[in-house]
Design an enzyme around this catalytic site. Structure first.
Site, PDB file in Angstrom:
ATOM      1  NE  ARG A 126      -3.717  -1.764   2.955  1.00 26.58           N
ATOM      2  CZ  ARG A 126      -4.945  -1.997   2.493  1.00 26.58           C
ATOM      3  NH1 ARG A 126      -5.449  -1.223   1.559  1.00 26.58           N
ATOM      4  NH2 ARG A 126      -5.643  -2.993   2.963  1.00 26.58           N
ATOM      5  CG  HIS A 127       4.594   1.347   0.121  1.00 25.11           C
ATOM      6  ND1 HIS A 127       4.511   0.415   1.122  1.00 25.11           N
ATOM      7  CD2 HIS A 127       5.560   0.915  -0.700  1.00 25.11           C
ATOM      8  CE1 HIS A 127       5.397  -0.520   0.920  1.00 25.11           C
ATOM      9  NE2 HIS A 127       6.047  -0.254  -0.182  1.00 25.11           N
ATOM     10  CB  ALA A 128       4.200   4.444  -5.060  1.00 21.70           C
TER      11      ALA A 128
END
Ligand code: T46
Length: 135
Positions: free
Chosen positions: A48-50
């Site tokens: 749940r991130h980049a």
């Protein structure tokens, strides 16, 4: 969205299988870090991130899991079910890992050392980055 999944050729013989990964020959970057996750709790979603700069290749070396890739315009779910499959994830790609089998071991080869400042953890902020970078 183009999904880059490498299928490495195992060196199999009567004793079993061996997969070899060399930086620049097999992996398109210098490998600065390796980490892996296991004992993942049922129904959990990780990631749940980049990342702003980091490139990575993910291998489910045991068991299976799925990875949702999202470039801000399109989403794709990629299953990882074989230890010789490597999923390349470029920077500015939102990722979520889910549907881990109980025995899953997800190993990651990373192009950079761990750096919390490289993470984009807010989805709206990620979309702003995509827009600003004209990706
Ligand atoms: C990614 C996906 C695929 C470290 O101390 N060093 C490390 O190299 C890493 C990766 C993590 N950590 C610490 C930071 C947190 O306290 O380990 C804890 C769990 O990390 P995180 O919540 O970031 O784990 P995931 O599974 O959500 O994401 C990880 C990577 O962080 C990320 O870069 O792309 O796997």
């Amino acid at each position: 969205m183009q999904v880059v999944k490498y299928m490495f050729q195992p060196h199999g013989d009567e004793r079993g299988q061996l997969v070899s990964l060399e930086e620049h020959n097999d992996i398109p970057f210098s490998i600065k870090r390796v980490y892996f996750m296991y004992d993942t709790v049922d129904n959990v979603v990780r990631g749940r991130h980049a990342h702003k700069n980091l490139q990575q290749i993910l291998f489910c070396v045991h068991g299976s899991c799925k990875v949702r890739l999202d470039n801000g315009k399109e989403k794709k779910v990629v299953p990882l079910e074989k230890p010789y499959e490597g999923l390349y994830i470029a920077n500015y790609m939102w990722r979520e890992m889910f549907d881990f089998s109980e025995d899953a071991v997800l190993m990651v080869l990373a192009s950079e050392l761990y750096n919390e400042d490289d993470y984009i953890r807010d989805y709206d902020e990620f979309l702003e980055f995509v827009k600003a970078e004209k990706l």
